[in-house]
Scaffold this motif. Sequence first.
Motif, PDB file in Angstrom:
ATOM      1  N   ILE A  32       0.819  -1.221   0.000  1.00  0.00           N
ATOM      2  CA  ILE A  32       0.000   0.000   0.000  1.00  0.00           C
ATOM      3  C   ILE A  32       0.853   1.272   0.000  1.00  0.00           C
ATOM      4  N   LEU A 255      -7.262  -3.053   1.056  1.00  0.00           N
ATOM      5  CA  LEU A 255      -6.995  -2.044   2.082  1.00  0.00           C
ATOM      6  C   LEU A 255      -7.327  -0.626   1.634  1.00  0.00           C
ATOM      7  N   ILE A 256      -7.806  -0.465   0.416  1.00  0.00           N
ATOM      8  CA  ILE A 256      -8.159   0.873  -0.081  1.00  0.00           C
ATOM      9  C   ILE A 256      -9.305   1.467   0.741  1.00  0.00           C
ATOM     10  N   ASN A 257     -10.183   0.609   1.196  1.00  0.00           N
ATOM     11  CA  ASN A 257     -11.277   1.082   2.041  1.00  0.00           C
ATOM     12  C   ASN A 257     -10.741   1.339   3.447  1.00  0.00           C
ATOM     13  N   THR A 290     -10.120   9.707  -6.208  1.00  0.00           N
ATOM     14  CA  THR A 290     -11.168   9.110  -5.379  1.00  0.00           C
ATOM     15  C   THR A 290     -10.802   7.678  -5.011  1.00  0.00           C
ATOM     16  N   ASN A 291     -11.236   7.290  -3.833  1.00  0.00           N
ATOM     17  CA  ASN A 291     -11.092   5.915  -3.363  1.00  0.00           C
ATOM     18  C   ASN A 291      -9.690   5.366  -3.604  1.00  0.00           C
ATOM     19  N   SER A 292      -8.712   6.077  -3.118  1.00  0.00           N
ATOM     20  CA  SER A 292      -7.335   5.686  -3.410  1.00  0.00           C
ATOM     21  C   SER A 292      -6.438   5.920  -2.217  1.00  0.00           C
ATOM     22  N   ILE A 293      -5.278   5.249  -2.259  1.00  0.00           N
ATOM     23  CA  ILE A 293      -4.236   5.476  -1.263  1.00  0.00           C
ATOM     24  C   ILE A 293      -3.071   6.129  -1.994  1.00  0.00           C
ATOM     25  N   VAL A 294      -2.588   7.229  -1.440  1.00  0.00           N
ATOM     26  CA  VAL A 294      -1.503   7.947  -2.098  1.00  0.00           C
ATOM     27  C   VAL A 294      -0.351   8.121  -1.106  1.00  0.00           C
ATOM     28  N   SER A 295       0.871   7.882  -1.571  1.00  0.00           N
ATOM     29  CA  SER A 295       2.037   8.071  -0.710  1.00  0.00           C
ATOM     30  C   SER A 295       2.617   9.454  -0.909  1.00  0.00           C
TER      31      SER A 295
END
Lengths: 371, 423
Positions: A32, A255-257, A290-295
């Motif tokens: 992630i 794990l996005i949620n 939207t609905n995302s994980i960003v580092s």
Amino acid sequence: MITAFGVISASDRVSRVEGLEDYRPVGAFSFIGRYRVIDFMISNMSNSGIDQIKVFTGSNPLPITEHVGSGRQYNINSKRGHLHILFSKHAYAYNLYNTGITSYKDNIDVIEQMPQEYVVIAPSYMVYTADYAELLQTHVESCADITMLYQAVDTAREEFLTNYTLTTDKDRRVTSFEPNNGAAKSRNIFMDTYIMKKTMFLVLIERALKTSSLYSLANIVADSLNSLDVRGVPHRGYLASINDFLDYYEANMRLINYDAAQDLFKPGWTIYTRTNDSPPTRYLETAIVTNSIVSNGSVIEGTVENSIIGRNCVIERGAKIKNCIILGSTRVGRNTLIENHVVDKHVRIDNIKKIVGDASYPGYVRRGDRI
Amino acid sequence: MKRNNMIAMILAGGRGSRLYDLTNKLAKPAVSYGGKYRIIDFPLSNCANSGIDVIGVLTQYESIFLNSYVTVDSRWGLDSNDAGIYVLPPREKAGENLNIYRGTADAITQNIDFIDNENPDFVLILSGDHIYKMNYDKMLREHISSFADASIAVIDVPKQEASRFGIMNADATGRILEFEEKPAHPKSTLASMGIYIFNWKLLRKLLIADDKNNKSSHDFGKDLIPQMLKDNRILHAYKFKGYWKDVGTIDSLWEANMDLLDPQTELNLNDETWKIYTEDTNDLPQYMGPEAVIKKAYITQGCVVEGEVTGSILFTGVKVGKGAKIIDSVLMPGVVIEEGAVITRALVADGVRIAKNTVAGKAGSEHITLVASDIKEEPKETPKESAKESVKDGKDSKDNKSAKDVRPAKESVSVKEERSAKK
């Protein structure tokens, strides 16, 4: 006080993760965005008060060594604690004799010298959080020889196909222990995590070597169910076993949620990783995320939907990332559509404007590719 | 001490009183900036990147947090042998009472013994509350090649703003002829950045002389530099080009944060060759919910955005609930914006919780609204539009809870109190 040292085991996996594993072992896979898979097991140990940790590397030790380093990022006491990376003398890729047991045997003196009475052995290809101090307590109170951690799942037909499964009786004694054959949907999946006395660990290593040059720790434990008191302890919460490419993709996407992620990230149970000192991520006027994980360290000018963006990525204007895992330092050029893909690190996508994979089996873009 | 035989002394004792509640329990250099940083990360990282590895940090005002923060020198890679960050608060000495630092120069004078221990050739004097990236080693090279007694970093400022600064009038070779503090009619546009390099032996003498001078306020800009000019010493102006901000007010702190939204900003924090290092907070990556709208934003790890963020900076661990709107605002670490709340042109202090469907700040307001305490859910009869501007002038701020004191859900600073403070 009961004390244990930790062992991150050298993998005895029979499967491989297509593409990604050509460059690094599963423990060093990005997870992630900001983590590596191995961070979870080492953090579990650190948070459980285990500050002597032996990390056994498999056939490609460099990526793990580079990431784990001195281990100081894992919050281990720098004087009393120690993270030790151990190499196997048989560490060449795909060697038949390159088993977990041989790598323990190669470093048997290190194990013998440990002053702690107990050992916690955990895998480098799984992701879960668990308190080993609790588990150790249970183990000691039960007077068992070996305690094994498992999770009941009802997806055993499609998932965890190369993992071991176990059954227990009402006293939690393990009554059967064998590879998952995919025949039933409900199974207890073994989490490749053991607790035993150090002396028992040493006995099992020797016994395994005498039985077969190719035996794994699981093989010898399976042989010993009648002669030893082996117990199972159930675990609840997020569990991923990264056996193949699809496992990797789904383990991340689950794990996005944010609410679902609470099943893995527990309050007071920090997952440590190496800092990269990246600045925050800059979102431009045209960004749609939207609905995302960003580092951190990324610049996002395009659209990101249902995806995971690694560190220091650039998503240019008009680009659209959908259902993707983009690993670190990748640049996606203007007006490019990428859908259902895992894009490895340091990729530059400029010339091809559409890369669309199958939703049921995502595609893969190799590390450092120019596309 | 390595290589360049120079140590740095960072002046970090100031309160920054125009930051009001932000610095009630925190020295200004420790104030958060740019999503994940604290202001003092900039001079510390500049030192680390410039090959300066012995740094004294002179603290005085509310120093507990700052002291513990800078002591972890591994954050800036300054934990090698003979390197380190030394916290230097005022101390009691044999035969003397505890003397507080009377001025910037006095802070150095009182630590002559520390510098003597290190025995450097050069001492770099820095301010702990400026945001910029600068290679001090380049400045040192120029200092040495110009045979100066001291060098002062200067930056070209717009003519109309020059009277706000200490202005250096220099000749073509860079030798400073005259120094004017906030001149009404500035003769040049070269403003002092408060960054000095001195030859230690000379500075040591000057400090001892200044210490004995009853008329001196013991300040570098007001006393030491003018005295050196009077003595006909060679003072060299080192011209710096690039981003440099002294964030003295809520408005300017907000603005400096907003600068990061511009992809063309001179302050490039993505530069791999000159990273700014800071505390690693071990937070999750950023989570953007299914209904998130994010346009023009600077967001760091630990944030969870389920609402709308436009033209804003979100610091570590900020949560923005569904339907909430964050417009042109700065949300400091740990701020929680509950569902449907609207924040406009505001700076929300660390850990503040803004309740559901409440409003803070105002579009087009002259000044940025500082929100330093929790905003509770409004009673039904209260009209929604009433903007709850938190106090901004000193005399009121004591009634308000400081940013650091605020712990979500425990605070009971009411809307009423804020409204009365507004009057």
